[in-house]
Design an enzyme around this catalytic site. Sequence first.
Site, short mmCIF file in Angstrom:
data_model
loop_
_atom_site.label_atom_id
_atom_site.label_comp_id
_atom_site.label_asym_id
_atom_site.label_seq_id
_atom_site.Cartn_x
_atom_site.Cartn_y
_atom_site.Cartn_z
CG HIS A 49 -1.93 1.06 1.26
ND1 HIS A 49 -3.13 0.96 1.94
CD2 HIS A 49 -1.95 2.29 0.70
CE1 HIS A 49 -3.82 2.07 1.79
NE2 HIS A 49 -3.12 2.91 1.06
CG ASP B 160 -1.66 5.69 2.68
OD1 ASP B 160 -1.90 5.44 1.49
OD2 ASP B 160 -2.50 6.19 3.46
CG ASP B 161 -0.04 8.91 0.52
OD1 ASP B 161 0.04 8.85 -0.72
OD2 ASP B 161 -1.05 8.56 1.16
CG HIS C 140 -1.27 6.17 -2.64
ND1 HIS C 140 -2.40 5.95 -3.39
CD2 HIS C 140 -1.56 5.73 -1.38
CE1 HIS C 140 -3.34 5.42 -2.62
NE2 HIS C 140 -2.86 5.28 -1.39
CD GLU D 120 -7.61 6.52 4.44
OE1 GLU D 120 -8.15 6.53 3.32
OE2 GLU D 120 -6.52 7.09 4.67
CG HIS E 100 -7.58 3.24 -0.54
ND1 HIS E 100 -6.85 2.66 -1.54
CD2 HIS E 100 -6.71 4.05 0.14
CE1 HIS E 100 -5.60 3.11 -1.48
NE2 HIS E 100 -5.48 3.96 -0.47
N1 ADE Z 1 -4.53 8.65 -2.03
C1 ADE Z 1 -3.32 8.74 -1.50
N2 ADE Z 1 -3.34 8.37 -0.21
C2 ADE Z 1 -4.61 8.03 0.08
C3 ADE Z 1 -5.28 7.56 1.23
N3 ADE Z 1 -4.65 7.37 2.40
N4 ADE Z 1 -6.61 7.33 1.16
C4 ADE Z 1 -7.26 7.52 0.01
N5 ADE Z 1 -6.68 7.96 -1.10
C5 ADE Z 1 -5.36 8.21 -1.08
ZN ZN Z 2 -3.71 4.75 0.41
#
Ligand code: ADE
Ligand code: ZN
Length: 316
Positions: free
Chosen positions: A14, A275-276, A16, A197, A194
């Site tokens: 996971h 994630d990011d 991006h 969340e 997703h």
């Molecule tokens: N795009 C990038 N990070 C995300 C996240 N945590 N939830 C949904 N979309 C995303």
């Molecule tokens: Zn994500």
Amino acid sequence: MYDWLNALPKAELHLHLEGSLEPELLFRLAQRNGVALPWPDIDALRGAYNYHNLQEFLDLYYMGADVLRTERDFYDLTWAYLQKCREQNVVHTEPFFDPQTHTDRGVPFEVVVNGISQALEDGRKQLGVTSGLILSFLRHLPEEQAMRTLEAALPYRDAFIAVGLDSSEQGFPPRLFQRVFDRARAEGLPAVAHAGEEGPPEYIWEALDLLKVLRIDHGVRAAEDPELIARLIDEQIPLTVCPLSNTRLRVFDHMRDHNILSLLDAGVKVTVNSDDPAYFGGYVNENFHALYEHLGMSQAQAQALADNSLDARIAK
Ligand code: ADE
Ligand code: ZN
């Protein structure tokens, strides 16, 4: 413990790619492409990394992605992330990219996919990091646009291992995307999404029953629904959990409140992901460190999380 965690072989499921854009590279690409930024310097940009929810983060994330213009930019972005994988003993990765974020700005689909794919190939050859790319649809946009994106992607079918669903969750349930996921499946593409969340457990049920996903991205709100938890355990459906993301976006107020280890101990197939990472303060290993520091994660639990990640790969 830190050295042991760092050395543990693991997969990241996971991530991006647009969220791995570090401020230094963001400023370098802005300069290279002559893009004017709303922040005077890197410190000002970092100062904006203070979110109260998913949408506040996404607004910044889409602004940051505007510096990505050329094939070389997408290559450099992906290559920088793969070097992190190598440093952190992430031996396999299945990153997402959001084509609509780029095609809607006039960047051709092939520019995006060629830059990323070339870096992934070089990562396999030069770094020994295996990978499979996931094409993710933006759920805040209409399904017809996702369908057009899928059609634009089909000539590059071999560049992907799956499709995904991301962006603003609340008010954009998985059922809105059933037709595009049906079409992807007919083309032989498996799916992830997703769900759970910020959105309710119902969205996880829909992702499983309507989109037929193999994994749930995040999924932490499943804990509110015992029947759903029983199903996740029974079917061993992987959850790609992102602890630092969840605390930075206030899904949990503090890491000590995070439910990942309770889910693991209950028998849910949870994994640790970043994630990011450029926006949330850490890559996979920093996520493992946080679980050790705030939840007292044991070596046996860490090993189980890493084993789950390798087991839950789509590209084997
Ligand atoms: N795009 C990038 N990070 C995300 C996240 N945590 N939830 C949904 N979309 C995303
Ligand atoms: Zn994500």
